[in-house]
Design an enzyme around this catalytic site. Structure first.
Site, PDB file in Angstrom:
ATOM      1  N   ASP A 161       9.697  12.222 -27.124  1.00  0.00           N
ATOM      2  CA  ASP A 161       8.823  12.293 -25.958  1.00  0.00           C
ATOM      3  C   ASP A 161       9.022  11.012 -25.161  1.00  0.00           C
ATOM      4  O   ASP A 161       8.545   9.938 -25.542  1.00  0.00           O
ATOM      5  CB  ASP A 161       7.353  12.421 -26.383  1.00  0.00           C
ATOM      6  CG  ASP A 161       7.027  13.779 -27.012  1.00  0.00           C
ATOM      7  OD1 ASP A 161       7.938  14.383 -27.618  1.00  0.00           O
ATOM      8  OD2 ASP A 161       5.872  14.216 -26.898  1.00  0.00           O
ATOM      9  N   LYS A 229       6.082  17.318 -19.743  1.00  0.00           N
ATOM     10  CA  LYS A 229       4.825  16.967 -20.395  1.00  0.00           C
ATOM     11  C   LYS A 229       3.938  16.209 -19.422  1.00  0.00           C
ATOM     12  O   LYS A 229       4.426  15.357 -18.666  1.00  0.00           O
ATOM     13  CB  LYS A 229       5.132  16.116 -21.639  1.00  0.00           C
ATOM     14  CG  LYS A 229       3.914  15.614 -22.405  1.00  0.00           C
ATOM     15  CD  LYS A 229       4.344  14.828 -23.647  1.00  0.00           C
ATOM     16  CE  LYS A 229       3.166  14.135 -24.323  1.00  0.00           C
ATOM     17  NZ  LYS A 229       3.590  13.346 -25.502  1.00  0.00           N
ATOM     18  N   LYS A 265       4.156  20.888 -22.003  1.00  0.00           N
ATOM     19  CA  LYS A 265       3.245  20.269 -22.957  1.00  0.00           C
ATOM     20  C   LYS A 265       2.147  19.503 -22.228  1.00  0.00           C
ATOM     21  O   LYS A 265       2.380  18.390 -21.761  1.00  0.00           O
ATOM     22  CB  LYS A 265       3.997  19.325 -23.903  1.00  0.00           C
ATOM     23  CG  LYS A 265       3.080  18.626 -24.930  1.00  0.00           C
ATOM     24  CD  LYS A 265       3.868  17.715 -25.851  1.00  0.00           C
ATOM     25  CE  LYS A 265       2.950  16.897 -26.764  1.00  0.00           C
ATOM     26  NZ  LYS A 265       3.693  15.997 -27.672  1.00  0.00           N
TER      27      LYS A 265
END
Length: 334
Positions: A161, A229, A265
């Site tokens: 991430d 995300k 996400k």
């Protein structure tokens, strides 16, 4: 950096933009040529999605699906190996009173804790995600960001991430953001040719406008992100339903244009089953059923798991067990 990976990404980007070379001017023209987001309409649609109710059987299915989509997360400076082992053990057995409870998709930790999480999870199939690239600020040289990524991948991370350079993005330096995502994507490749999946954190709370969220989403996908995300969980607002609506529209439209699925996400601030179900309704209605799978949709959360399990127990037993019977090991940021 792998020459073939960089070349393939750049060639696709040039073809899509219709240019012979990638420049800030070309990227700006393309990104600012995307349709603008109707703020009032977007927020009204999100508000409408929150009012949807689902039947009991569908709710049970949605709760199990939401549990399976969680990246169970601890991202605190005070994280210890013991805390990470505890979180990973929680992922293995989310509800000791009911072995049928699904496991979360992954455990998300800082890179130096990847090996601890990996050892605890063993061959369970639960992934390990690592935040990287000078998370949460993203304020570091590219060399540091790539070293951060490579160390996490070498330790066994299944997913990375990363955070984008929001300063560069807001200054209109889209080429720097693009180049860094491409480079981090390449750093996710292991020696055997396999690769960790890359989630690109846009920190939407700092992007200010829905138009910027849309542009950052498309830029992240153009550069090869496997997921887009919302947030680090360290900035407020974090994941909101209107922002997620914009991102879901982006992955839907990207798939229609390119034929490639990209995951979404939302992370930070999603704490209740009701909230999670609203997000799932949005996934179904905007992106489509193909995204109703933890391969393509995740929740970055920890406290959410507790509420989902309480609701699941209530549906099975007819009464609430009470929060005292559920492990409370969720970091405050999530």
């Amino acid at each position: 950096m792998s020459t073939s990976t960089t070349t393939d990404s750049a060639a696709r980007a040039r073809d899509l933009l219709g240019v012979s070379g990638l420049t800030n001017r070309a990227l700006a023209a393309w990104l600012h040529g995307l349709p603008g987001v109707d703020q009032v309409g977007c927020e009204a649609r999100a508000a409408g999605l929150k009012t949807r109710s689902i039947k009991t059987d569908s709710k049970r299915w949605a709760i199990d699906l939401a549990i399976s989509m969680i990246d169970l997360t601890t991202l605190e400076g005070a994280d210890t190996p013991g805390k990470v082992r505890g979180l990973a053990t929680r992922a293995l057995v989310p509800d000791p009173s009911d072995p049928s409870t699904p496991s979360p998709a992954a455990v998300c930790v800082y890179g130096d804790m990847v090996a601890v999480a990996k050892e605890t999870l063993g061959e369970s199939g639960i992934g390990v995600a690592a935040v990287a690239t000078a998370f949460p600020s993203g304020r570091a040289s590219l060399e540091v960001k790539l070293a951060d990524t490579r160390e996490a991948v070498a330790a066994g991370a299944d997913e990375i991430d990363m955070v984008i350079d929001r300063g560069a993005f807001l200054a209109g330096d889209y080429l720097t953001v693009y180049d860094q995502i491409v480079a981090v994507k390449d750093a996710c490749t292991r020696a055997d040719g396999s690769a960790a999946r890359l989630k690109v954190i846009m920190e939407t709370g700092e992007l200010v406008t829905y138009d910027n969220v849309r542009r950052a989403s498309w830029l992240s996908m153009l550069a090869g992100g496997d997921f887009i995300k919302t947030s680090t969980g360290k900035i407020s607002p974090a994941a909101t339903l209107p922002v997620t609506v914009v991102m879901l529209e982006a992955v839907r439209d990207w798939h229609a244009l390119i034929g490639e699925m990209v995951g979404v996400k939302p992370a930070g601030g999603i704490r209740t089953s009701k909230d999670a179900i609203s997000f799932l309704v949005a996934v179904h209605e905007i992106a489509g059923e193909d995204w109703l799978d933890n391969t393509w949709f995740r929740f970055g959360a920890s406290s959410l798991l507790n509420d989902l399990i309480l609701q699941r127990q209530r549906m099975s037993l007819g009464v609430y067990s009470g929060a005292d019977y559920i492990a409370d090991d969720a970091p405050s940021a999530y």
